[in-house]
Design an enzyme around this catalytic site. Sequence first.
Site, PDB file in Angstrom:
ATOM      1  N   ASP A 228       0.803  -1.105  -0.125  1.00 14.65           N
ATOM      2  CA  ASP A 228       0.078  -0.009  -0.139  1.00 14.65           C
ATOM      3  C   ASP A 228       0.863   1.264   0.106  1.00 14.65           C
ATOM      4  OD1 ASP A 228       0.717  -0.501   2.568  1.00 14.65           O
ATOM      5  OD2 ASP A 228      -0.685   0.913   3.406  1.00 14.65           O
TER       6      ASP A 228
ATOM      7  N   GLU B 254       0.064  -0.861   5.485  1.00 13.84           N
ATOM      8  CA  GLU B 254       1.414  -0.132   6.477  1.00 13.84           C
ATOM      9  C   GLU B 254       1.134   1.153   6.683  1.00 13.84           C
ATOM     10  OE1 GLU B 254       5.258   1.272   7.630  1.00 13.84           O
ATOM     11  OE2 GLU B 254       4.261   1.812   5.779  1.00 13.84           O
TER      12      GLU B 254
END
Lengths: 474, 474
Positions: free
Chosen positions: A99, A165
Amino acid sequence: MTLETLYSLIDKKKDEFIARLAKAVAIPSVSADVNLRPKVYEMADFVVDEFTKLGAKMEKRDIGSHEMEGQEVPLPPIVLGQYGSDPSKKTVLIYNHFDVQPASVSDGWSTDPFKLEVDSKDRMIARGVTDDKGPLIGWISAVQAYQECGLDFPVNLLMCFEGMEEYGSEGLDDLIRAEAQKYFAKADCVCISDTYWLGTKKPVLTYGLRGVSYFSMTVQGPGADLHSGVFGGTVHEPMTDLIAVMSSLVKPNGEILIPGIMDQVAKLTSEEDSLYDTIDYEMSDLENAAGADVSIYPDTKRTLQHRWRYPTLSLHGIEGAFSGSGAKTVIPAKVNGKFSIRTVPDMEPETVRELVQNHVEKVFSSLGSKNKLTFHALHAGAWWSSSPKHWHYDVGSRATERVFGVKPDFVREGGSIPVTVTFEHALNRNVLLLPMGRGDDGAHSINEKLDLDNFMKGIKLFCTYVHELSLEKQ
Amino acid sequence: MTLETLYSLIDKKKDEFIARLAKAVAIPSVSADVNLRPKVYEMADFVVDEFTKLGAKMEKRDIGSHEMEGQEVPLPPIVLGQYGSDPSKKTVLIYNHFDVQPASVSDGWSTDPFKLEVDSKDRMIARGVTDDKGPLIGWISAVQAYQECGLDFPVNLLMCFEGMEEYGSEGLDDLIRAEAQKYFAKADCVCISDTYWLGTKKPVLTYGLRGVSYFSMTVQGPGADLHSGVFGGTVHEPMTDLIAVMSSLVKPNGEILIPGIMDQVAKLTSEEDSLYDTIDYEMSDLENAAGADVSIYPDTKRTLQHRWRYPTLSLHGIEGAFSGSGAKTVIPAKVNGKFSIRTVPDMEPETVRELVQNHVEKVFSSLGSKNKLTFHALHAGAWWSSSPKHWHYDVGSRATERVFGVKPDFVREGGSIPVTVTFEHALNRNVLLLPMGRGDDGAHSINEKLDLDNFMKGIKLFCTYVHELSLEKQ
């Protein structure tokens, strides 16, 4: 010879490796944006597909859903993988995240943030290119390089890739703890590429990270936004209250004003202090990376200490206030101020939350406002600290020297990778932070970049790291 | 008989009048948004067309261009008009504005802000419906009503409609001064419908307004947004500086902290103080309009005084900081804090600007930051004060009593209509502020409304006002 063959093939494959990275950054996998969540799922599939094509056994682990802006949204799956299971080989667990931070042209990007551009200085520019898609694509490319050279991959790979994250890594810790003695049981060590060189010239290995505790506070009162002519002077304005509370958190010189926070910080010993004397870093590196001379401290020692071993508090913004251009005479009805604290040894996240909440509520209460304040602890990741003397760091150091011709500096980082501490505690294995990008890459900011040279040498570094790991006697 | 005929026709025309207002609010004429500027031009054409159809002589005055977000943009034309020129009749100059405040569903509107909805309580909801398209459409409807009843319009109308009221009225003052002895020469008086009742039940006439001085200050340092992990603690953060300066402007209890501002405020005499004893206003009116009990003062007298005759400072927002949802760990590189001061007798705009700028620059300088602050005075409109004893207010009072069956309260307003003072000074004619909407209409906020009853009675009020004006001997 083995390594020279690999290096030569990697150089030939340059365009193919860049094209794969371009595909990855074209998927706007912004975990903090509920509307882009499908793109995070898409990015998980991309990673599974790429590794599967290379013969790895991949799986997506469903870790449930969470609430986001009032709706229940599935969390991105955690991607687990295994490449090789030869019991005679060492096994390394690699972690990356797929991400990225939010990005839009309106933030000031020179180019479309989700289209990889290579500029005249051979810098690849796109959101996520260095944080953390470059290193992730780097690992795919490293496995491919061994295969195309007809070389046996010298270690077994275990993989753990997440898509949350940049938004608190929800669900990851639970999975790691659950799989520590199962899926991850055979790991001899953990390697994470999600940090950066300190400067722009010399490679580093990272043995410490700050944590981060993210908070917000909502002040609300009126039922709707009000006209400042009609209501100004007669009602308690949420913005005035919020600004008063936000101004009580940190001084312009960086000093945190919340009582008790600094008391938790490990004292600086003269031995630790002396470690900072020899690190290859110039004040001009900071100026160049920041784009201006806005340094608080005039010397590199205090600068690095405040980056690595002291906490800091940043005010990120306000949701709900007037944020457009022009001149709107509004009294916003509900405003949400956001800030975070970077934490260091020996701060405890729960103590930090308690101190911050107590302070915020006490200051707000002292304002005598009829508005209501709600405090939110959005997420907390712990700091982490390892030892440069561990054999695993020695492996990393040898690999780095082989590729770059120079021994790396052993440094810490100001940023946070909460998973590091989870892996270390749950698996009881050493974690090596092996960076690919440079200190001026601008992760989280506009025009994020990764130098092509770092990408290519990074792939070689991963190849060399697994090679050196296989030779290690430990 | 004349008035009863008019009232009856107006009631019959309800749907047609609402439809015309719906057309007007469907044009998102947001003057503060450079992208919507073409809609402001479109709205000018709409007004010209509607009055032309009724036989008025209309013209659009080009008043040049201005710079907005780095581009040179044409200003909306000022629409002038004339309806009737009988030298035996009185001539009234009417002013309205056809631009509106910004609005978007993401601000929290329950409905599309540019589509008129009538809710179950017969409230018409849309941006601009009360500020100021309702009154403007009200005048068109009043002229139409006289025509359809076959009645001679009892006065000559001069018209001045602008499209920049919500963004500083650029160019308007110059035009009024230039035309005072020309286009506007025959005006006997000026009537402006751009204010509101104090509460929700009793009509008012407004004889005083606050001014507004709008400021912003930009703090910038880093070349781009920075990662708070990497840079936090080592660089001066623009947000921290800005929040420190913003917190030095006003206390949560509304007290302005800028030295010298309060010294300029006319002292409250016991005679003026006693005027506040009899005004029909309850604390619950404020609570209902604000949507919650967030009042600073427990009594109506101090509340109204702080709304009308004391200055106030509102913090509107910050441009450039993180304003989205979620948790972004960014250090914004350039932030622009916006605030305004509502001014009252005897404050001088230029003195206010000087005091504010000196204070802001002094506070910023005391922070010892390496960032740069730039102060901007965006616009300033003067306060205005008239007399309830003027014959023109008597006309307004008689008309109001005729329509509503009750004498209006004589009140002031906390908001600003800078053109009021310009008309009074340039034409040397009395200005009457004749409101259409209620105190809880929520001009400038989400879900702005105008009660259908106020719209319909407002049209009757305009018809009655010109009738009473024609009977006035002065």
